[in-house]
Design a protein around this motif. Structure first.
Motif, PDB file in Angstrom:
ATOM      1  N   ALA A  24       0.839  -1.209   0.000  1.00 43.07           N
ATOM      2  CA  ALA A  24       0.000   0.000   0.000  1.00 43.07           C
ATOM      3  C   ALA A  24       0.868   1.251   0.000  1.00 43.07           C
ATOM      4  N   VAL A  25       2.047   1.166   0.621  1.00 47.08           N
ATOM      5  CA  VAL A  25       2.965   2.312   0.644  1.00 47.08           C
ATOM      6  C   VAL A  25       3.408   2.665  -0.769  1.00 47.08           C
ATOM      7  N   LYS A  26       3.764   1.637  -1.577  1.00 43.69           N
ATOM      8  CA  LYS A  26       4.199   1.893  -2.952  1.00 43.69           C
ATOM      9  C   LYS A  26       3.057   2.411  -3.810  1.00 43.69           C
ATOM     10  N   SER A  34      -2.208   9.417   0.266  1.00 40.39           N
ATOM     11  CA  SER A  34      -1.761   8.823   1.520  1.00 40.39           C
ATOM     12  C   SER A  34      -2.098   7.333   1.559  1.00 40.39           C
ATOM     13  N   VAL A  35      -1.424   6.609   2.445  1.00 40.19           N
ATOM     14  CA  VAL A  35      -1.698   5.182   2.612  1.00 40.19           C
ATOM     15  C   VAL A  35      -3.136   4.975   3.083  1.00 40.19           C
ATOM     16  N   THR A 466       6.285   7.482   9.745  1.00 34.35           N
ATOM     17  CA  THR A 466       5.213   6.764   9.042  1.00 34.35           C
ATOM     18  C   THR A 466       4.436   7.694   8.113  1.00 34.35           C
ATOM     19  N   ILE A 467       4.854   8.973   8.045  1.00 37.55           N
ATOM     20  CA  ILE A 467       4.171   9.937   7.178  1.00 37.55           C
ATOM     21  C   ILE A 467       5.203  10.762   6.420  1.00 37.55           C
ATOM     22  N   ASP A 468       4.742  11.447   5.370  1.00 40.15           N
ATOM     23  CA  ASP A 468       5.595  12.432   4.712  1.00 40.15           C
ATOM     24  C   ASP A 468       5.837  13.588   5.669  1.00 40.15           C
ATOM     25  N   LEU A 469       7.079  14.101   5.662  1.00 36.73           N
ATOM     26  CA  LEU A 469       7.429  15.209   6.542  1.00 36.73           C
ATOM     27  C   LEU A 469       7.789  16.440   5.713  1.00 36.73           C
ATOM     28  N   SER A 480       5.976   1.836   7.359  1.00 33.70           N
ATOM     29  CA  SER A 480       4.667   1.676   8.000  1.00 33.70           C
ATOM     30  C   SER A 480       4.858   1.227   9.449  1.00 33.70           C
ATOM     31  N   PRO A 481       3.864   1.468  10.332  1.00 31.74           N
ATOM     32  CA  PRO A 481       4.006   1.071  11.740  1.00 31.74           C
ATOM     33  C   PRO A 481       4.155  -0.434  11.948  1.00 31.74           C
TER      34      PRO A 481
END
Length: 688
Positions: A24-26, A34-35, A466-469, A480-481
């Motif tokens: 899902a990340v890709k 977002s995921v 776990t997110i874009d910064l 991912s967590p």
């Protein structure tokens, strides 16, 4: 098959062209969303694939894969080439409609909405039927009349609350503060980001940070983000000339201590210069009230104290899970603190009917199925007032999963900082997964995205997010967590090829040594802070019998506060009295199944922490017609260190112990102080 959106078409093509599973990340990276949005789309995609005889196979730790006969896959490819995608999904349409109506100055014609969304007027009318109940939750009304159009009516404050909720339900942190957002691929969310003032959000945040207020740095990230979003919405509404009508509407009460007006004036003056915007006086009062409410909404910078109802929920939930698993969760203070921090806002969301999204629910149910069923059963046994959705159970499972996986700490050589979008539950789960899978990483702590953007390089070796910064992509790694096998390899490669080489290039070891020395000194300061707070509270602890015959609750509290005269604890006793009565009206402070109540508050009119016990000659009646004969009064200043708050939280938790309750109801001051001393010494020793 129903029409699919352009984004769903993108995802389907990625799945068709993937050689095996794709995470899902890709998918999120490839589609620019977002995921959480990817997981949200999967439900509609699965439904659409049924007509082709195809399924989605989701493998934990590997990803997602299309499965089915070749003929079905060929038919899907043909469909994707020929079918024109819908511009908006049903959910997207409703977001678009709400944004337009909340910003409109006058009624909007149904035809105009239908034309903009490229659907029929009947479709718009059906959407509005479904939105009517959502709008009412905020005290607003959806007005529809033939020949008139449609509009949302109500107060400006209620409209701002509705916009904030809309953002909370549909936007991720990455959408608001990251470099990647939904704007390129989804016109409905482009409108939503405009409505919440996202274009000016970082300017607002930088101005807020420049104030250098200690209280903002102590806020939990979720509270900080809610405040920031409210400020961004405010600036957007002022730009549209939708200012609050009157000072009365800003709602600035006496018990707020009027402590933030001067700060709000400075903030607004600086913000007005940055944004080149004229901000009315009534908005300054509104922002000051917002600052007050934010400070009051979190009692302990991550440590709940004094909320007996919340303490009891955490206690019962933990005990129930212990009985079902045999694991000693009740001895894990980190678990208790995490649950206390999480459950309070979670129950608030559930009571308000806020849609709860947990993008990790599917993987959690697969990887922690046994624990998920146990936590679900434990929650149902408690028979809470509201039904707890699976999404929320998933977050609770992450807390218990992190506790269950917590292992003995091994020596590590890479210092890492975590940034997690889903809060404390996901950060602790990720931390324990990293401890288990990669013991060479030392987790220094979990920080917010805005702290990560300002953290000096020498304070860490690696940021894991776990997110874009909103920082250069070379400065952090995104995973991912749940830490998949693929991500472990990615992280190892990043550490070996970037982190360790940068560290070798950057120094000969002295800065790292200095940083470790500073960290050790900081821990010693923290221990000293805890010990100082314990000793001062116990030395000031007193017991007083109170002759309150013929007195109501208010008069009884006045008598209690008079016993504190002359010891420097209370400044303005009148305001402290109002705050104590206000808290009693808000929630029960009675210890379950006892005649004992914990009265507590924090205020700028309290100068020292204090713990005092009162036994009454005559019982007083509290909310719910409950009688109490013993009151434990816990007072604390508005500004208080994290260490002091930890001690207050520990004392609150001890009140669920029947032995302490019996002592408070029957025994002497000396015996009570001895018991508290023993328990707090044990607490301190466990911290060291």
């Amino acid at each position: 098959m129903t029409k699919i959106t352009a984004r769903q078409r993108q995802i389907l093509w990625l799945l068709l062209e993937a050689n095996g599973e794709i995470t899902a990340v890709k998918i999120a990276e490839a589609t620019g969303v977002s995921v959480r949005t990817v997981h949200r789309e999967m439900e509609d995609i699965e439904s659409a694939l049924e007509s082709f005889g195809l399924d989605l196979i989701k493998k934990s730790g590997k990803g997602i894969q299309l499965s089915g006969p070749e003929a079905g896959l060929a038919e899907l490819r043909l469909f994707l080439r020929e079918e024109k995608p819908a511009d908006y999904s049903g959910e997207d349409r409703k977001v678009f409609e709400l944004c337009i109506l909340l910003e409109a100055e006058e009624p909007v014609k149904l035809f105009t909405l239908a034309h903009s969304l490229k659907v029929t007027v009947a479709s718009i009318s059906y959407d509005l039927d479904e939105l009517e109940q959502w709008v009412r939750k905020f005290g607003l009304e959806l007005v529809r009349r033939r020949g008139y159009g449609v509009e949302i009516t109500g107060s400006e404050l209620d409209k701002r609350r509705a916009i904030g909720r809309l953002a909370a339900e549909h936007l991720d942190l990455s959408d608001l503060v990251g470099h990647g957002s939904l704007t390129e691929s989804n016109p409905a969310f482009r409108v939503l980001l405009t409505t919440v003032g996202q274009a000016k959000l970082m300017e607002v945040e930088n101005t807020l940070w420049d104030m250098e207020w200690k209280w903002t740095s102590e806020l939990p990230e979720i509270v900080y983000m809610e405040m920031l979003l409210a400020l961004a919405v405010t600036t957007r509404r002022i730009e549209l000339s939708r200012s609050i009508d009157s000072g009365a509407e800003a709602g600035y009460s006496r018990v707020s201590d009027h402590r933030n007006i001067a700060g709000a004036e400075r903030f607004v003056q600086q913000l007005a210069e940055v944004l080149e915007l004229k901000i009315p006086r009534v908005e300054i009062l509104y922002i000051a009230g917002l600052f007050d409410r934010v400070q009051d909404s979190f009692s302990s910078s991550g440590y709940a104290y004094g909320d007996i109802e919340l303490m009891e929920i955490v206690y019962k939930l933990t005990e129930s899970v212990v009985k079902r698993t045999g694991l000693p969760f009740q001895s894990d203070r980190t678990l208790r603190e995490g649950l206390l921090e999480h459950i309070d806002p979670a129950l608030k969301r559930i009571r308000e009917g806020t849609r709860i999204r947990n993008p990790l629910l599917g993987p959690i149910r697969r990887d922690y199925e046994y624990l998920f069923n146990i936590v679900r059963a434990a929650v149902e046994d408690m028979q809470l007032e509201h039904q707890i959705p699976d999404e929320e159970i998933g977050f609770l499972v992450m807390h218990f999963g992190a506790s269950a996986e917590r292992l003995n700490q091994l020596r590590r050589n890479v210092r890492a900082i975590l940034v997690c979008a889903s809060g404390l539950s996901s950060s602790r789960l990720l931390a324990t997964r990293l401890t288990k899978e990669m013991p060479q990483i030392e987790i220094l702590g979990n920080i917010s995205w805005y702290e990560a953007a300002r953290l000096p390089d020498e304070d860490y070796d690696l940021i894991i997010s776990t997110i874009d910064l909103p920082i250069d992509k070379e400065r952090y790694i995104k995973i991912s967590p749940l830490l998949t096998a693929e991500e472990i390899e990615k992280l190892l490669s990043y550490i070996q090829n970037i982190t360790l080489r940068e560290r070798e290039k950057g120094s000969s070891g002295e800065p790292g040594h200095a940083a470790r020395e500073e960290a050790s000194l900081e821990r010693l300061r923290s221990y000293k802070g805890i010990l100082d707070e314990i000793v001062s509270l116990l030395e000031r602890f007193r017991f007083h019998p109170i002759d309150n015959k013929g007195m109501d609750l208010s008069a009884t509290i006045v008598e209690m506060l008079e016993t504190l005269n002359g010891n420097g604890v209370v400044g303005d006793a009148g305001i402290v009295l109002e705050r104590l009565l206000e808290r009693e009206r808000m929630t029960s402070q009675v210890i379950p199944d006892t005649a004992l109540a914990l009265f507590h508050t924090r205020s700028s009119h309290i100068h020292l922490s204090s713990l005092t016990l009162y036994r009454l000659d005559q019982p007083v009646i509290l909310e719910g017609d409950t009688e109490v004969r013993v009151i434990l009064l816990m007072l604390a200043p508005r500004r208080l260190s994290k260490e002091s708050l930890e001690v207050l939280s520990e004392i609150s938790a001890l009140l669920l112990n029947s032995e302490l309750v019996q002592l408070l109801e029957e025994r002497s001051e000396t015996e009570i102080r001895a018991y508290l001393s023993s328990e707090l010494l044990h607490f301190f020793q466990n911290k060291c």
